[in-house]
Design an enzyme around this catalytic site. Structure first.
Site, PDB file in Angstrom:
ATOM      1  N   ASP A 500     -16.908 -19.204 -11.666  1.00 18.00           N
ATOM      2  CA  ASP A 500     -15.486 -19.955 -12.084  1.00 18.00           C
ATOM      3  C   ASP A 500     -15.616 -21.481 -11.496  1.00 18.00           C
ATOM      4  O   ASP A 500     -16.087 -21.771 -10.352  1.00 18.00           O
ATOM      5  CB  ASP A 500     -14.475 -19.033 -11.483  1.00 18.00           C
ATOM      6  CG  ASP A 500     -13.320 -19.063 -12.713  1.00 18.00           C
ATOM      7  OD1 ASP A 500     -13.240 -20.109 -13.226  1.00 18.00           O
ATOM      8  OD2 ASP A 500     -12.299 -18.420 -12.518  1.00 18.00           O
ATOM      9  N   ASP A 562      -9.220 -18.338 -21.258  1.00  9.07           N
ATOM     10  CA  ASP A 562      -8.360 -17.479 -20.570  1.00  9.07           C
ATOM     11  C   ASP A 562      -7.336 -16.926 -21.499  1.00  9.07           C
ATOM     12  O   ASP A 562      -6.867 -15.766 -21.382  1.00  9.07           O
ATOM     13  CB  ASP A 562      -7.674 -18.086 -19.425  1.00  9.07           C
ATOM     14  CG  ASP A 562      -8.460 -18.479 -18.083  1.00  9.07           C
ATOM     15  OD1 ASP A 562      -9.752 -17.960 -18.198  1.00  9.07           O
ATOM     16  OD2 ASP A 562      -8.119 -19.140 -17.295  1.00  9.07           O
TER      17      ASP A 562
END
Ligand SMILES: *[C@@H]1O[C@H](CO)[C@@H](O)[C@H](O)[C@H]1NC(C)=O
Ligand SMILES: *[C@@H]1O[C@H](CO)[C@@H](O)[C@H](O)[C@H]1NC(C)=O
Ligand SMILES: *[C@@H]1O[C@H](CO)[C@@H](O)[C@H](O)[C@H]1NC(C)=O
Ligand SMILES: *[C@@H]1O[C@H](CO)[C@@H](O)[C@H](O)[C@H]1NC(C)=O
Ligand SMILES: *[C@@H]1O[C@H](CO)[C@@H](O)[C@H](O)[C@H]1NC(C)=O
Ligand SMILES: *[C@@H]1O[C@H](CO)[C@@H](O)[C@H](O)[C@H]1NC(C)=O
Ligand SMILES: *[C@@H]1O[C@H](CO)[C@@H](O)[C@H](O)[C@H]1NC(C)=O
Ligand SMILES: *[C@@H]1O[C@H](CO)[C@@H](O)[C@H](O)[C@H]1NC(C)=O
Ligand SMILES: *[C@@H]1O[C@H](CO)[C@@H](O)[C@H](O)[C@H]1NC(C)=O
Ligand SMILES: *[C@@H]1O[C@H](CO)[C@@H](O)[C@H](O)[C@H]1NC(C)=O
Length: 743
Positions: A500, A562
Site C-alpha cells: 500500500d 477503495d
C-alpha cells in the site's frame, strides 16, 4: 553537408539489417504494424527530424502542407517536429528542454546516424515493454547538438501485432560542465491539422478513472500529476480520437507513460492547426542534473493506434501489457479468491483472531486470507493510524510468538468447496499488508532516521494521514525496504503481499528527488520480485492511486479503488479498462448498504461487478453475512471460478458503459474463442423505454453458441446483429451473468 554524409551511412546500415517492420530509406523512416504506419524523416537541409504520419497504413512520403511563409511564424514553427527542442524558431511546447551551465537553453539536436535492431534492448533500471525479435523491432536514432556537445538517442520499438510503438530517449552529456533536464516528453508526435478529441481520465480517491471527452482546441490541453506518484486525479494516459470515433469504430490513438511518478500530458494545437501530442515527465518535478559523461534516461511511453475505435485501442493495450509488459508469472494464472481481515477485525487483530478468521474463510471456500494493517510495532504498537508505521516487527502483545507459528497453523487449514462442503484438498494461503515507503512521526524508524524522510531544509514536513514519505531515492532507504520486506517474507509461509501507499509526496529538497525516488522504488521492486517470484504482489495506493504501467511491469495486479460500491465500481473499472487489462484489477464484494455511499445492492450484483476482474475476493466480515447471502455464496464462488480463467486471458469488450446507458454490460471472449461470458446490469428500473438488446462482440459470425440466458443456440452473427434480451424484471441494481459456449 555533414548531415547528407551521415544519411548515406544510414542507408548502408539499413541494407544490412533488413526488417519488415522498420525501413530506413535514406533518411525516411517507416515503422509498419498490422494496421498502422508511423513515418518520419530527416530534413537533409537542417538535420532535424520531421513527423510525417502516424495512423492507418500508408505507403509513401508526401510533401507537407503549404503554409504562406510570411508573418511572425515562418520556417521552423511550421515544420512538424519529431523531437522538438527549444529556440531555433519553434515556439510550440518542446519535447526536450535543457539548461546548459551558462544558462543557455537553446538546443539543436540534429541527425547523426541510426541503427535498426531486432527485438528490444532493455532500459536498465526502468520498467518497459519487452519482446523477442519476432515480436518487436527497434530503431535507434542518434542526434547530436555539436554546439553544446550533448547527444540524444531516440528509441522507437514497434510491436506490429499490437499496432503499438514504444518510445523513449536518452540524453548524454558529452560536454565539460553539468546540464539540467527541465522537460522530457518521452512521446512527441506532430500531427497535421486534423480535428481531434481527447479522452482523459480524472478522479480522486474513491472516484478513480472517470473520463471526460473534449475537443482539442487551439492552445494547450493538458493535465498532470505533481503528487510524486501517478496519483488519483489523473492517470498517465490519454486517448486521441476523431470526433466521429465510437467504442467500436473510427480512429483512436492511446498514449501511456510507463512511469509511476509525476507526469505531464499535453496537446498543443497551434495557429496552423497542427496538434503536437506530448507525454512525459512533469517539468515541475524535473530539473535533473547530468554531469559530464553521464546520461539521463526518459521513461518509456507506449502508443497504440486502432482504426476500430476506443475498444480497439483498449484490447491492444490489454494484450500488449499481459504479454510484453507485465513480467510476473501470475499475470497468466488464475488468482485465488481472497478475504481481507480489515472489515472483520480492523486494528484489533491477534494470532487467535486471525487463525479463527482463516478457518471461517476456508469454510466459505476462500483460498487466501489477507492480514491487513495493525499487526506490527513494538515501541509504538500500531493500534491506530497515528503510530507504528515503519516499524515492521510483529506487535508482541498481539503476536507473542511472532508470525511463523500461527501462519504455519493457517496454511494447514483445508479450503472447503462451497458447493459441496467437501474439502478441496488445498490449504488456504496467507497474505500480508505492508506500506513500506511510509512512516509515522511516532515510530522507532522516525526517531532513528529523521533524515530519511522527504524534507527540504528547515521547512515543516507536511503530514497527511499522520504519515510521512521516506525518501526512496536514498540507497540506504532502498536497502531498508528490501531488507524489511525480505525479512517478513522469509519469516513465515506468506504467498501474497498487498503493498500500500497512502499519501502523495511532500517537501522535496530538489524537484528531481521525485524522479530519483521512482527509480529507487523500481530498484526495490526489481530486487524483491526477482528474489520472490512465487509471491503474488498486489499494488495499492489508497485504491487506484498508482494503477500505472510502471508498477504493472513488476506486479501482476493492482487494487482498483477503495470504493467497493458496486454501482460506482462499474464506472471505475470500465474507466480503468480503457488502458489496463481487467485481469490486472483487484475487485471485492463488500457489505450492503455500502459503508460510505450507503447504497444497497444485491449480493449477486456486487458479486458480478467484482468477478469481472482478475483478482476477486470479499472485503467484509463473514459474521455479517446474512442467511440469504450465505445461501447465495456457493453459486457466486462457483461462478467466480468459472469466469476467472476467461477474465485472465480473454478479450474484453465494453458493450455499454454506465455513463451512457442504464444497462451497462461487458463481455469477455476466451483466448481460444470457445467460450464467452457476458455481465449485464440494470441500474434503475424504468417502465419505458425497454432495455436495448445485448448485442455481443468478438464472436465468430458463422459459429453457433449456446447461451445460459434463454438456453438458445444462435450464430455469432445473430448475437452481434440482433442481440439477445436479458429479460429485466422490476427492481434497481439487477445483474445477469451469461455464459456462451461454442457448439
Ligand atoms: C524521402 O521522402 C521524400 C519525400 O518527403 C522524397 O522526396 C525522397 O526522395 C525520399 N528519399 C528517399 C531516399 O527515398
Ligand atoms: C518469441 O516470443 C513469442 C511469444 O511472444 C514466442 O511465441 C516465439 O516462439 C518467440 N520466438 C523466438 C524466436 O524466441
Ligand atoms: C557542427 O555544426 C556546424 C553547423 O552548425 C558545422 O559547421 C560543423 O561542421 C559541425 N561540427 C561537427 C563536428 O559536426
Ligand atoms: C564526445 O566527445 C568526445 C571527446 O571530445 C568525442 O571524441 C566524441 O566524438 C564525442 N561524441 C559525439 C557523439 O560526438
Ligand atoms: C484477540 O482478538 C479478539 C478479537 O479482537 C479478542 O476477542 C481477543 O480477546 C483477543 N485475544 C487476546 C489474547 O488478546
Ligand atoms: C492511538 O493509539 C495510541 C496508543 O495506543 C493512543 O495513545 C492514541 O490516543 C491513539 N490515537 C487515536 C487517534 O486514537
Ligand atoms: C466444487 O465441487 C464441484 C462439484 O464436484 C466441482 O465441479 C467444482 O470444480 C469444485 N470447486 C472447487 C473450487 O473445487
Ligand atoms: C454446507 O454446510 C452449510 C453449513 O453447515 C449448510 O448450510 C449447507 O446446506 C451445506 N451445503 C451443502 C451443499 O451440503
Ligand atoms: C502521534 O503523532 C500524532 C501526529 O501524527 C499525534 O497527534 C499523536 O498525539 C502522537 N501520539 C500518539 C501516541 O499517537
Ligand atoms: C435453461 O436450462 C436450465 C438448466 O437446464 C434451466 O434451469 C433454466 O430454467 C432454463 N432457462 C430457460 C429460460 O429455459
Amino acid at each position: 553537408m555533414v548531415v547528407a554524409k551521415l544519411v548515406v551511412t544510414a542507408s548502408l546500415v539499413c541494407a544490412v539489417v533488413a526488417q519488415d517492420a522498420i525501413t530506413a530509406n535514406g533518411g525516411n523512416f517507416t515503422l509498419t504494424g498490422d494496421d498502422v504506419s508511423y513515418l518520419f524523416h530527416v530534413n537533409t537541409a537542417s538535420g532535424d527530424l520531421v513527423s510525417d504520419h502516424f495512423g492507418a497504413p500508408v505507403t509513401d512520403f508526401v510533401p507537407p502542407a503549404f503554409i504562406l511563409p510570411w508573418g511572425w511564424h515562418d520556417g521552423k514553427v511550421n515544420d512538424r517536429r519529431e523531437f522538438p527542442d527549444i529556440g531555433r524558431g519553434d515556439v510550440r511546447l518542446p519535447a526536450i528542454h535543457i539548461e546548459h551551465s551558462n544558462g543557455d537553453t537553446v538546443s539543436a539536436f540534429l541527425y547523426q546516424s541510426h541503427e535498426i535492431v531486432p527485438g528490444k534492448p532493455s532500459i536498465p533500471g526502468f520498467p518497459a515493454t519487452y519482446g523477442n525479435e519476432s515480436d518487436v523491432t527497434t530503431l535507434q536514432v542518434q542526434l547530436y547538438d555539436n554546439v553544446s556537445d550533448v547527444g540524444a538517442v531516440l528509441s522507437y520499438s514497434i510491436f506490429p501485432k499490437y499496432n503499438a510503438i514504444a518510445r523513449s530517449f536518452k540524453i548524454t552529456n558529452n560536454g565539460t560542465s553539468d546540464i539540467v533536464i527541465e522537460r522530457a516528453a518521452s512521446f512527441s508526435f506532430d500531427f497535421p491539422n486534423l480535428d481531434f478529441e481527447v479522452i482523459e481520465p480524472h478522479g480522486d480517491w474513491y472516484h478513480e478513472m472517470n473520463t471526460v471527452r473534449r475537443k482539442v482546441d487551439y492552445g494547450e490541453t493538458s493535465f498532470r500529476s505533481t503528487e510524486g506518484y501517478a496519483g488519483h486525479t489523473h492517470n498517465p494516459f490519454y486517448m486521441l480520437t476523431s470526433p466521429s470515433t465510437t467504442e467500436n469504430s473510427g480512429e483512436a490513438w492511446g498514449f501511456n507513460l510507463v512511469w509511476s511518478g509525476s507526469f505531464e500530458a499535453a496537446l498543443h494545437k497551434f495557429s496552423n492547426g497542427y496538434v503536437r501530442a506530448l507525454l512525459g515527465l512533469n517539468p515541475l518535478h524535473a530539473s535533473i542534473r547530468v554531469a559530464p559523461g553521464d546520461s539521463f534516461q526518459a521513461p518509456e511511453a507506449v502508443s497504440v493506434y486502432s482504426s476500430a475505435g476506443i475498444g480497439g485501442v483498449s484490447r491492444s493495450y490489454h494484450d500488449l501489457y499481459r504479454n510484453h509488459l507485465s513480467r510476473h508469472k501470475a499475470t497468466h494464472e488464475t488468482r485465488p479468491i481472497l478475504l481481507n481481515s480489515w472489515e472483520g477485525l480492523g486494528f484489533n487483530i491477534n494470532d487467535t483472531a486471525v487463525v479463527n478468521l482463516a478457518g471461517e474463510s476456508a469454510d466459505l471456500g476462500i483460498e487466501l486470507l489477507v492480514q491487513d494493517d495493525g499487526w506490527f510495532g513494538v515501541e509504538y504498537p500500531r493500534n491506530n493510524d497515528s503510530l507504528g508505521l515503519g516499524d515492521w516487527t510483529p506487535n508482541p502483545a498481539k503476536f507473542p510468538n511472532g508470525l511463523k507459528p500461527y501462519i504455519d497453523q493457517i496454511v494447514k487449514i483445508d479450503v472447503v468447496n462451497a458447493s459441496t462442503n467437501d474439502s478441496t484438498n488445498t490449504a488456504i494461503k496467507f497474505g500480508i499488508w505492508v506500506e513500506p515507503e511510509m512512516t509515522n512521526l511516532n515510530s522507532t524508524l522516525y526517531n532513528e532516521h529523521p533524515d530519511w524522510i522527504l524534507h527540504s531544509g528547515k521547512h515543516a514536513r507536511t503530514m497527511v494521514r499522520n504519515q510521512f514519505v521516506l525518501n526512496v531515492g536514498l540507497p540506504e532507504v532502498q536497502d531498508f525496504i528490501i531488507d524489511t520486506v525480505s525479512r517478513i517474507a522469509d519469516s513465515a509461509p506468506i504467498s501474497y503481499f498487498k503493498w500500500d501507499n497512502n499519501r502523495g509526496m511532500h517537501e522535496l529538497a530538489r524537484p528531481s528527488d521525485s524522479y530519483n525516488y521512482i527509480l529507487g522504488l523500481y530498484r526495490v521492486l526489481d530486487t524483491l520480485t526477482t528474489k520472490y517470484p512465487d509471491i503474488l504482489w498486489e499494488g495499492c495506493a489508497s485504491g487506484g492511486g498508482r494503477f500505472d504501467p510502471g508498477l504493472l511491469h513488476y506486479w501482476p495486479q493492482h487494487w482498483t479503488s477503495d470504493n467497493t460500491d458496486a454501482a460506482d465500481r462499474l464506472q471505475i473499472q470500465l474507466g480503468t479498462s480503457l488502458v489496463y487489462p481487467p485481469s490486472a484489477m483487484g475487485c471485492h464484494i463488500s457489505k450492503s448498504p455500502n459503508g460510505i455511499t450507503g447504497r444497497e445492492a444485491s449480493f449477486t450484483y456486487r458479486g458480478h461487478v467484482a468477478m469481472m476482474c482478475g483478482s476477486f475476493g470479499l472485503e467484509l466480515n463473514p459474521h455479517e453475512l446474512s442467511a440469504d447471502e450465505i445461501a447465495q455464496l456457493p453459486s457466486i464462488m462457483a461462478d467466480a471460478h468459472r469466469v476467472n480463467p476467461i477474465v485472465i486471458s480473454g478479450q474484453f469488450y465494453r458493450l455499454a458503459g454506465p455513463q451512457d446507458s442504464n444497462w451497462p454490460a461487458v463481455q469477455f471472449v476466451s483466448a481460444d474463442g470457445a467460450e464467452a461470458v457476458v455481465f449485464a446490469f440494470q441500474q434503475q428500473y424504468t417502465t419505458k423505454p425497454a432495455a436495448p438488446p445485448l448485442r455481443l462482440q468478438g464472436l465468430d459470425p458463422k459459429a453457433r453458441y449456446f447461451n445460459s440466458l434463454d438456453n438458445g443456440t444462435y450464430s455469432g452473427a445473430t448475437y452481434a446483429n440482433a442481440g439477445i434480451n436479458a429479460g429485466w424484471d422490476r427492481g434497481i441494481y439487477q445483474s445477469k451473468l451469461i455464459f456462451l459456449e461454442k457448439r
